[in-house]
Scaffold this active site. Structure first.
Site, PDB file in Angstrom:
ATOM      1  N   LYS A   1       4.926 -21.349  -1.427  1.00  0.00           N
ATOM      2  CA  LYS A   1       4.300 -22.416  -0.406  1.00  0.00           C
ATOM      3  C   LYS A   1       2.778 -21.443   0.513  1.00  0.00           C
ATOM      4  O   LYS A   1       1.928 -22.356   0.783  1.00  0.00           O
ATOM      5  CB  LYS A   1       5.088 -22.355   1.011  1.00  0.00           C
TER       6      LYS A   1
ATOM      7  N   SER B   1      10.462 -11.059   0.458  1.00  0.00           N
ATOM      8  CA  SER B   1      10.486 -10.590   1.480  1.00  0.00           C
ATOM      9  C   SER B   1       9.105 -10.294   2.610  1.00  0.00           C
ATOM     10  O   SER B   1       8.111 -11.137   2.100  1.00  0.00           O
ATOM     11  CB  SER B   1      10.660  -9.002   1.304  1.00  0.00           C
TER      12      SER B   1
ATOM     13  N   GLY C   1       7.979   4.521  10.583  1.00  0.00           N
ATOM     14  CA  GLY C   1       8.768   4.812  10.041  1.00  0.00           C
ATOM     15  C   GLY C   1       7.769   5.611   8.549  1.00  0.00           C
ATOM     16  O   GLY C   1       6.870   5.491   8.579  1.00  0.00           O
TER      17      GLY C   1
ATOM     18  N   GLU D   1       1.742   5.749   3.407  1.00  0.00           N
ATOM     19  CA  GLU D   1       0.291   4.984   2.400  1.00  0.00           C
ATOM     20  C   GLU D   1      -0.787   4.429   3.413  1.00  0.00           C
ATOM     21  O   GLU D   1      -1.633   4.758   3.994  1.00  0.00           O
ATOM     22  CB  GLU D   1       0.869   4.202   2.505  1.00  0.00           C
TER      23      GLU D   1
ATOM     24  N   GLU E   1       9.544   9.298  11.795  1.00  0.00           N
ATOM     25  CA  GLU E   1      11.171   8.856  10.895  1.00  0.00           C
ATOM     26  C   GLU E   1      12.627   9.650  10.915  1.00  0.00           C
ATOM     27  O   GLU E   1      12.003  10.270  11.751  1.00  0.00           O
ATOM     28  CB  GLU E   1      10.066   9.619   9.854  1.00  0.00           C
TER      29      GLU E   1
ATOM     30  N   HIS F   1      -7.455  19.563 -23.281  1.00  0.00           N
ATOM     31  CA  HIS F   1      -7.926  19.796 -22.444  1.00  0.00           C
ATOM     32  C   HIS F   1      -9.054  19.838 -22.015  1.00  0.00           C
ATOM     33  O   HIS F   1      -9.536  19.456 -23.342  1.00  0.00           O
ATOM     34  CB  HIS F   1      -7.363  21.389 -22.714  1.00  0.00           C
TER      35      HIS F   1
END
Length: 462
Positions: free
Chosen positions: A39, A144, A179, A186, A202, A439
């Site tokens: 959609k 979601s 949260g 982020e 949190e 390395h």
């Protein structure tokens, strides 16, 4: 063709995000006649409102930090600020390029793409745009949306979701982020790099609480050093408008004020009103329930991605969509080991992991059967050059395989590929220790950690 009721597709997919389009591409590749219904825009949350745009903002923030801090490398620069419109143009150019490529890919595979809002109308059909699209099998992949809390109304101005944050027309002077999971940390990282005064709230006792506790503590230490504030272990109670911002109250009476409140408490499934329950598809709290092969309780219906209660990661959606396509094409399929999926939080510093935490390993195998080793990036030459701090932590079953790799530090997300192989191939520390790592690289730190776990440390103490 798609609007002709006499046409029956092998597979009708409702939702064109990561899980849906992966199933479409793989199904078409295997000779299935596929219809893909979306959609909004092909690519879904990941491409347009998630993975890609957030990482673009984080990279812009990284460039800002580098400009501020270039003097420590002997490079003379002047940081003049953030042009948010130019940042958005950069972000949107990345998205549009990938979007155009994805559209071309779907067309090249001869997938029938249908734009419109679909609804499951029977166990073998989806209604869209007044027409019925018939299929021998239907895949639900409707994704979601950002979640909120009862009484907390997201207005898109002062109280915003991650969708709003991605298109915000300004850099907020101050922000509260509700949260401390992946989305929250982020945005905290990106906004701090842009110059915002950030506080993360949190309710659980650590940031990124699903990660190994050691990784959480390392990230908290790094955030303190960066000046990112956070309050842990107390839950949100209410938010109210002030004259020019928002006030957040916690259950213990503490209050915080800022220009904006970002609600980043996770994402919930899109399933309401789409006909799932009417057609007998079992759900729980909006999630469609599936078995290990992504089959619902209705034989002709499968479901993947954020719609099902598995890890909400784009690459999980890809894998689940591919699994369904291969199963329907008659190939032998193997259930996904979700512990073996790499997980990366792209804040500064990055948090990357695969496998299980030390706490989970002790729960499964017993505390006396678990060995944990930490390798500090201070001993890694490339990390010193980059001026990043952090650790690699290995979790091993005593005298057995490595069952968890947990990493904190800049660019650790780029090291999780080898960590994934170590876990999924049930490698012994001595087997990884035999491999020669280049390395100087950060990848070498993984090799050094396994050398130490195998009892022959090189650039680390016994």
């Amino acid at each position: 063709m798609a609007n002709d009721a006499s046409t029956v597709f092998d597979l009708v997919i409702l939702g064109g995000g990561s899980g849906g389009y992966a199933a479409a591409l793989r199904g078409a590749q295997l000779g299935l006649d596929v219809a893909l219904i979306e959609k909004n825009k092909l690519g879904g949350t990941c491409l347009h409102n998630g993975c890609i745009p957030t990482k673009a903002l984080l990279h812009a923030g990284e460039i800002a930090d580098q400009a501020r801090e270039a003097g420590q490398f002997g490079v003379l620069t002047t940081f003049q600020g953030i042009d948010i419109n130019a940042v958005h143009k950069y972000k949107d150019d990345v998205i549009s390029g990938l979007y155009k490529g994805l559209q071309g890919l779907v067309a090249s595979r001869k997938v029938t793409y249908i734009e419109g809002e679909g609804r499951l109308s029977s166990p073998t059909s989806v209604d869209v745009g007044g027409q019925r699209v018939q299929g021998r099998h239907v895949l639900l992949a409707t994704g979601s949306v950002p979640k909120s809390l009862p009484g907390l109304d997201i207005d898109g101005d002062r109280i915003i979701s991650s969708d709003h944050a991605l298109t915000l027309d300004r850099v907020p002077k101050s922000a509260i982020i509700l949260g401390g999971g992946v989305i929250g940390v982020e945005f905290a990282s990106a906004w701090k790099s842009f110059g915002t005064d950030v506080t993360v709230i949190e309710g659980l006792k650590h940031l990124v609480p699903v990660e190994d506790e050691n990784s959480s503590k390392l990230l908290e230490r790094a955030f303190r050093k960066r000046g990112i504030k956070f309050n842990l272990g107390t839950f949100f109670e209410k938010a109210e408008y002030t004259q020019d911002g928002v006030r957040v109250s916690l259950a213990d009476g503490k209050t915080f004020e800022a220009e904006v409140l970002l609600v980043a408490i996770g994402r919930g499934p899109v399933s309401a009103g789409l006909g799932y329950e009417e057609q007998g598809v079992a759900t729980d709290r909006g999630y469609v329930l599936v078995d290990e092969y992504m089959r619902t309780n209705v034989p002709t219906v499968s479901a993947v991605g954020d719609l099902v209660p598995t890890l909400q990661l784009a690459h999980v959606g890809f894998a689940e969509g591919i699994l369904v396509a291969e199963r329907l094409a008659g190939l032998k399929t193997v259930p996904i080991d979700y512990d073996g999926v790499p997980r990366v939080t792209y804040c500064h510093p990055e948090v990357a992991s695969v496998g299980i935490t030390e706490a989970k390993a002790k729960e499964i195998y017993g505390a006396d059967k678990v060995v944990a080793l930490k390798y500090n990036l201070a001993g890694n030459g490339k990390s010193k050059i980059l001026k990043t701090a952090g650790e690699i932590k290995l979790v091993q079953v005593k005298d057995g395989a490595v069952v968890g790799v947990h990493m904190v530090g800049d660019r650790m997300g780029e090291q999780v590929g080898e960590a994934q192989l170590i876990y999924n191939w049930e490698a012994l520390p001595a087997e990884v220790a035999q491999l020669i790592h280049a390395h100087p690289t950060q990848n070498e730190a993984l090799g050094e950690a396994h050398l130490a776990l195998a009892g022959k440390p090189l650039h680390s103490h016994d």
